[in-house]
Design a protein around this motif. Structure first.
Motif, PDB file in Angstrom:
ATOM      1  N   ALA A   1       0.824  -1.208   0.000  1.00 55.66           N
ATOM      2  CA  ALA A   1       0.000   0.000   0.000  1.00 55.66           C
ATOM      3  C   ALA A   1       0.858   1.258   0.000  1.00 55.66           C
ATOM      4  N   ALA A   2       1.970   1.224   0.776  1.00 52.72           N
ATOM      5  CA  ALA A   2       2.838   2.399   0.819  1.00 52.72           C
ATOM      6  C   ALA A   2       3.510   2.654  -0.522  1.00 52.72           C
ATOM      7  N   LEU A   3       3.922   1.582  -1.201  1.00 48.38           N
ATOM      8  CA  LEU A   3       4.555   1.753  -2.503  1.00 48.38           C
ATOM      9  C   LEU A   3       3.558   2.222  -3.558  1.00 48.38           C
ATOM     10  N   ALA A   4       2.298   1.787  -3.438  1.00 49.58           N
ATOM     11  CA  ALA A   4       1.306   2.148  -4.442  1.00 49.58           C
ATOM     12  C   ALA A   4       0.735   3.533  -4.228  1.00 49.58           C
ATOM     13  N   ALA A   5       0.843   4.076  -3.014  1.00 49.28           N
ATOM     14  CA  ALA A   5       0.218   5.354  -2.709  1.00 49.28           C
ATOM     15  C   ALA A   5       0.669   6.495  -3.611  1.00 49.28           C
ATOM     16  N   PRO A   6       1.967   6.644  -3.936  1.00 50.15           N
ATOM     17  CA  PRO A   6       2.359   7.788  -4.776  1.00 50.15           C
ATOM     18  C   PRO A   6       1.760   7.777  -6.171  1.00 50.15           C
ATOM     19  N   ILE A   7       1.408   6.595  -6.698  1.00 49.32           N
ATOM     20  CA  ILE A   7       0.896   6.565  -8.067  1.00 49.32           C
ATOM     21  C   ILE A   7      -0.590   6.240  -8.104  1.00 49.32           C
ATOM     22  N   ALA A   8      -1.218   6.130  -6.903  1.00 48.93           N
ATOM     23  CA  ALA A   8      -2.623   5.745  -6.878  1.00 48.93           C
ATOM     24  C   ALA A   8      -3.520   6.794  -7.521  1.00 48.93           C
ATOM     25  N   GLY A   9      -3.082   8.041  -7.583  1.00 46.36           N
ATOM     26  CA  GLY A   9      -3.923   9.089  -8.151  1.00 46.36           C
ATOM     27  C   GLY A   9      -3.699   9.301  -9.626  1.00 46.36           C
ATOM     28  N   CYS A  10      -2.868   8.505 -10.265  1.00 52.80           N
ATOM     29  CA  CYS A  10      -2.577   8.672 -11.687  1.00 52.80           C
ATOM     30  C   CYS A  10      -3.766   8.202 -12.515  1.00 52.80           C
ATOM     31  N   THR A  11      -4.190   8.990 -13.502  1.00 55.84           N
ATOM     32  CA  THR A  11      -5.286   8.624 -14.393  1.00 55.84           C
ATOM     33  C   THR A  11      -4.810   8.782 -15.825  1.00 55.84           C
ATOM     34  N   VAL A  12      -4.700   7.652 -16.525  1.00 55.50           N
ATOM     35  CA  VAL A  12      -4.188   7.684 -17.883  1.00 55.50           C
ATOM     36  C   VAL A  12      -5.325   8.019 -18.845  1.00 55.50           C
ATOM     37  N   GLY A  13      -4.959   8.350 -20.063  1.00 55.57           N
ATOM     38  CA  GLY A  13      -5.949   8.673 -21.078  1.00 55.57           C
ATOM     39  C   GLY A  13      -6.172  10.163 -21.191  1.00 55.57           C
ATOM     40  N   PRO A  14      -6.833  10.624 -22.253  1.00 53.04           N
ATOM     41  CA  PRO A  14      -7.042  12.060 -22.457  1.00 53.04           C
ATOM     42  C   PRO A  14      -8.080  12.624 -21.500  1.00 53.04           C
ATOM     43  N   ASP A  15      -7.816  13.810 -20.980  1.00 46.74           N
ATOM     44  CA  ASP A  15      -8.793  14.539 -20.176  1.00 46.74           C
ATOM     45  C   ASP A  15      -9.731  15.295 -21.123  1.00 46.74           C
ATOM     46  N   PHE A  16     -11.022  15.085 -20.953  1.00 47.00           N
ATOM     47  CA  PHE A  16     -11.997  15.684 -21.865  1.00 47.00           C
ATOM     48  C   PHE A  16     -12.086  17.185 -21.651  1.00 47.00           C
ATOM     49  N   ALA A  17     -12.077  17.914 -22.742  1.00 46.12           N
ATOM     50  CA  ALA A  17     -12.271  19.363 -22.723  1.00 46.12           C
ATOM     51  C   ALA A  17     -13.491  19.685 -23.568  1.00 46.12           C
ATOM     52  N   ARG A  18     -14.405  20.422 -23.021  1.00 43.50           N
ATOM     53  CA  ARG A  18     -15.633  20.765 -23.739  1.00 43.50           C
ATOM     54  C   ARG A  18     -15.300  21.543 -25.007  1.00 43.50           C
ATOM     55  N   PRO A  19     -15.921  21.187 -26.148  1.00 40.21           N
ATOM     56  CA  PRO A  19     -15.631  21.910 -27.393  1.00 40.21           C
ATOM     57  C   PRO A  19     -15.917  23.393 -27.263  1.00 40.21           C
ATOM     58  N   GLN A  20     -15.076  24.190 -27.877  1.00 43.43           N
ATOM     59  CA  GLN A  20     -15.253  25.630 -27.834  1.00 43.43           C
ATOM     60  C   GLN A  20     -16.480  26.035 -28.651  1.00 43.43           C
ATOM     61  N   PRO A  21     -17.306  26.948 -28.115  1.00 44.58           N
ATOM     62  CA  PRO A  21     -18.478  27.398 -28.881  1.00 44.58           C
ATOM     63  C   PRO A  21     -18.051  28.214 -30.092  1.00 44.58           C
ATOM     64  N   PRO A  22     -18.869  28.238 -31.140  1.00 45.68           N
ATOM     65  CA  PRO A  22     -18.514  29.020 -32.334  1.00 45.68           C
ATOM     66  C   PRO A  22     -18.521  30.511 -32.032  1.00 45.68           C
ATOM     67  N   GLY A  23     -17.715  31.237 -32.765  1.00 41.94           N
ATOM     68  CA  GLY A  23     -17.641  32.683 -32.550  1.00 41.94           C
ATOM     69  C   GLY A  23     -18.606  33.470 -33.395  1.00 41.94           C
ATOM     70  N   ALA A  24     -19.443  32.804 -34.208  1.00 43.05           N
ATOM     71  CA  ALA A  24     -20.383  33.515 -35.080  1.00 43.05           C
ATOM     72  C   ALA A  24     -21.446  34.232 -34.247  1.00 43.05           C
ATOM     73  N   LEU A  25     -21.821  35.427 -34.704  1.00 41.12           N
ATOM     74  CA  LEU A  25     -22.835  36.219 -34.014  1.00 41.12           C
ATOM     75  C   LEU A  25     -24.176  36.190 -34.730  1.00 41.12           C
ATOM     76  N   ALA A  26     -24.260  35.533 -35.880  1.00 40.31           N
ATOM     77  CA  ALA A  26     -25.503  35.465 -36.650  1.00 40.31           C
ATOM     78  C   ALA A  26     -25.552  34.135 -37.379  1.00 40.31           C
ATOM     79  N   TYR A  27     -26.758  33.779 -37.820  1.00 40.37           N
ATOM     80  CA  TYR A  27     -26.957  32.537 -38.555  1.00 40.37           C
ATOM     81  C   TYR A  27     -26.965  32.766 -40.062  1.00 40.37           C
ATOM     82  N   GLN A  28     -27.630  33.808 -40.492  1.00 37.23           N
ATOM     83  CA  GLN A  28     -27.811  34.035 -41.918  1.00 37.23           C
ATOM     84  C   GLN A  28     -26.646  34.829 -42.496  1.00 37.23           C
ATOM     85  N   PRO A  29     -26.273  34.519 -43.703  1.00 33.69           N
ATOM     86  CA  PRO A  29     -25.179  35.265 -44.333  1.00 33.69           C
ATOM     87  C   PRO A  29     -25.603  36.700 -44.634  1.00 33.69           C
ATOM     88  N   PRO A  30     -24.656  37.614 -44.814  1.00 30.42           N
ATOM     89  CA  PRO A  30     -25.005  39.007 -45.117  1.00 30.42           C
ATOM     90  C   PRO A  30     -25.821  39.092 -46.407  1.00 30.42           C
TER      91      PRO A  30
END
Length: 497
Positions: A11-40
Motif C-alpha cells: 500500500a505504501a509503494l502504491a500510494a504515490p501513483i494511486a492518483g494517476c489517471t491515464v488517457g485524455p482529459d476531456f475538454a468541452r468543445p469551444q463554442p462558435p464565434g459567429a454572431l448570426a446565422y444568416q449570411p449578409p
C-alpha cells in the motif's frame, strides 16, 4: 522494530501513483464565434431577436390556455416520454452501480457444514474406537466477512465512472429532446386542426354561396330571364364543392386521432378541440439563441457532446488495461464445531492479502482495443461537428422561412381583398342581368382559392414559429421565474479538463 506486513508495504509503494489517471482529459468543445446565422444580404425577420433564446414553456407565447393544457397533458401522459423517463432512470442507476465499484467492497458470509468422514478411505476397517457405530460425523459453524479495495493505480475505474456519467448525460439529453419533440408535435397538431377547421368553415361559406346561386338562377329562369344551362352550371358547381367536404372532415378526424395518441389517450376520449387560428397570438418577438448559446441549449448537440465525452473516457479505460493493477484485501473468519464457540478467540482466523495483476502478453489485443477506442473518439468528434452544423442550418432555414411568411401573409391578404371585391361586383352584375353565372362562379373560385391560401399561409407561419422555438428552446433548461419540473441531471455531467 517490528517488520511491517507485506500488505502495508504494498500500500505504501502504491500510494504515490494511486492518483494517476491515464488517457485524455476531456475538454468541452469551444463554442462558435459567429454572431448570426444568416449570411449578409439575406432578409432577417424583425420578429427574430438574437439573445439567450426562448423560455422552457415556449408554447405559452401563442396565448392559448387550451393549447397549454394539451401540451401539459402530453408531457405528463405520453407513452414515449414515459419510456424515455424510465430509460433515463435506468441509466442513472447504472451510473451509481459503476461508481460503487470504486469504493471498498465488503461482504459477509455464514456457513453450516455437516460432514461424515469415510474411514475406510484412510485404511481403517472393522470396529473403530473413534466411531463405534460407523464413520464419524462433524459439524462446523462459521461466520465472517471480507473487504477488498482496488487501488485503481492508473484510473481505469475512474475512467469507467466518467464514461458511465457521460452516457447517463447522453440519455438525459435524449430524454430532454423527446420532451421537446412531443411538445412541438402537439403544437403542430393543434395548428393543423385549427387550419382544417378554418378550411372547412371557408368551404361551408362557399357552399352557402353556391346554394344561393342555384336559387337565384332558378328564379331568373322562372321569370324568363335565365336559362337551364345557368341553372345546371350552378347546381354542378354546388355538387363539386360539396364533394370536397368529406376529404376535409377525414383529414380533421385523422389529425384529432394523432393528437389523442400524443396525449396518451384513446381517440374516443379526446375532448372537443375548438382552437381557432384567430384565437392564437403570433408572438411579435421571437427570442433566438445566439450560435454560441445554442450549442449549450439544444439537446441533440448536448447529447453529441456527452457521447464525445464518453468516447474520450473509453480511451482512458482501454489505456489503463495496459498497466498493472493492485487489489488489497482482508478476511476474518470465526469457525467452531458448536454455535457457542463462535464467540471464542480460539476459533478466530484472519487473512491479509495484496494482489498484483499485470498484462504480459495478449497477442496485441489490448493495444488494438485502445486504438479502436481512439478511432471511435474521432468518429464521435466528427458526429458532434456535424450535429452542430445541422442545427445551425435548421435555424437558418427557419429564420428565412419566417421572413418569407411575413411577406406571403401580406400578399395573400391583398389577394383576398381583391377577390372579395371581384366576387361582390360579379354577383351584383349577375343580379341586374349584365353578366352570366359563369362569371360569378369564377369569381367565387378565385375568392375561395385566395381564402384557403391565406389560411395555409397563416398556418405555415405559426408552424414555422413553433419549429423555430423547438430548434432553439434547448429542451429543459431552467430560466428565471420558471417553476415547471426539471429532469434530473447527473452530478458529473458537466465536462471538465
Amino acid at each position: 522494530m517490528r517488520r511491517p506486513p507485506p500488505l502495508f508495504l504494498a500500500a505504501a509503494l502504491a500510494a504515490p501513483i494511486a492518483g494517476c489517471t491515464v488517457g485524455p482529459d476531456f475538454a468541452r468543445p469551444q463554442p462558435p464565434g459567429a454572431l448570426a446565422y444568416q449570411p449578409p444580404g439575406e432578409t432577417v425577420s424583425p420578429r427574430a431577436q438574437l439573445g439567450r433564446g426562448p423560455a422552457q414553456r415556449w408554447w405559452t407565447a401563442f396565448g392559448s390556455p387550451e393549447l397549454d393544457a394539451l401540451v401539459d397533458r402530453a408531457l405528463a401522459h405520453n407513452a414515449t416520454l414515459e419510456a424515455s423517463n424510465a430509460t433515463l432512470s435506468a441509466s442513472l442507476n447504472e451510473l451509481r452501480a459503476v461508481r460503487g465499484r470504486r469504493a471498498p467492497q465488503i461482504d459477509a458470509n455464514a456457513r453450516i457444514d455437516q460432514q461424515q468422514v469415510n474411514l475406510a478411505a484412510f485404511g481403517f476397517s472393522g470396529s473403530n474406537p473413534l466411531a463405534p457405530g460407523g464413520n464419524p460425523e462433524f459439524h462446523l459453524y462459521s461466520v465472517g466477512g471480507g473487504v477488498s479495495y482496488d487501488l485503481d493505480l492508473f484510473g481505469g475505474l475512474r475512467r469507467q465512472a466518467e464514461q458511465s456519467a457521460a452516457l447517463a448525460e447522453s440519455q438525459q439529453r435524449q430524454t430532454e429532446a423527446a420532451h421537446l419533440t412531443i411538445a412541438g408535435q402537439v403544437v403542430g397538431q393543434v395548428l393543423t386542426i385549427a387550419a382544417l377547421r378554418a378550411q372547412i368553415a371557408t368551404a361551408n361559406a362557399l357552399l352557402a354561396d353556391d346554394q344561393r346561386n342555384v336559387v337565384l338562377t332558378q328564379k331568373r329562369r322562372a321569370g324568363g330571364e335565365g336559362t337551364l344551362v345557368e341553372v345546371l352550371n350552378a347546381q354542378s358547381q354546388y355538387a363539386a364543392d360539396r364533394g370536397d367536404l368529406p376529404q376535409l372532415d377525414q383529414q380533421l378526424a385523422e389529425a384529432r386521432h394523432l393528437l389523442a395518441t400524443l396525449l396518451g389517450m384513446d381517440p374516443a376520449a379526446l375532448p372537443p378541440t375548438e382552437i381557432d387560428l384567430a384565437r392564437l397570438t403570433l408572438p411579435a418577438a421571437i427570442p433566438v439563441a445566439l450560435p454560441s448559446e445554442l450549442v449549450h441549449r439544444r439537446p441533440d448537440i448536448l447529447q453529441a457532446e456527452a457521447e464525445l465525452h464518453a468516447a474520450a473516457a473509453a480511451v482512458g479505460v482501454a489505456t489503463a488495461r495496459l498497466y498493472p493493477d493492485i487489489t488489497l484485501g482482508a478476511t476474518l473468519t470465526q469457525g467452531a464445531p458448536a454455535v457457542d464457540g463462535l464467540i471464542r478467540n480460539a476459533f478466530r482466523g484472519y487473512d491479509l492479502f495484496a494482489g498484483l495483476t499485470a498484462p504480459i502478453f495478449h497477442g496485441g489485443t489490448l493495444k488494438a482495443q485502445r486504438a479502436a477506442a481512439i478511432d471511435r473518439a474521432r468518429a464521435s468528434e466528427a458526429r458532434y461537428r456535424q450535429t452542430v452544423l445541422s442545427a445551425f442550418g435548421q435555424v437558418t432555414d427557419l429564420l428565412s422561412a419566417i421572413g418569407s411568411d411575413d411577406r406571403s401573409i401580406g400578399n395573400q391578404q391583398e389577394s383576398v381583398a381583391v377577390a372579395q371585391r371581384s366576387r361582390q361586383l360579379s354577383r351584383r352584375s349577375f343580379e341586374v342581368g349584365n353578366s352570366g353565372i359563369l362569371q360569378v362562379l369564377e369569381a367565387e373560385r378565385l375568392y375561395q382559392r385566395a381564402s384557403n391560401g391565406l389560411v395555409l399561409a397563416r398556418t405555415r407561419q405559426f408552424l414555422n414559429v413553433a419549429r423555430l422555438y423547438v430548434a432553439t428552446a434547448g429542451g429543459w433548461i431552467e430560466t428565471p421565474g420558471d417553476a415547471s419540473p426539471k429532469l434530473p441531471v447527473p452530478g458529473s455531467g458537466s465536462a471538465t479538463k
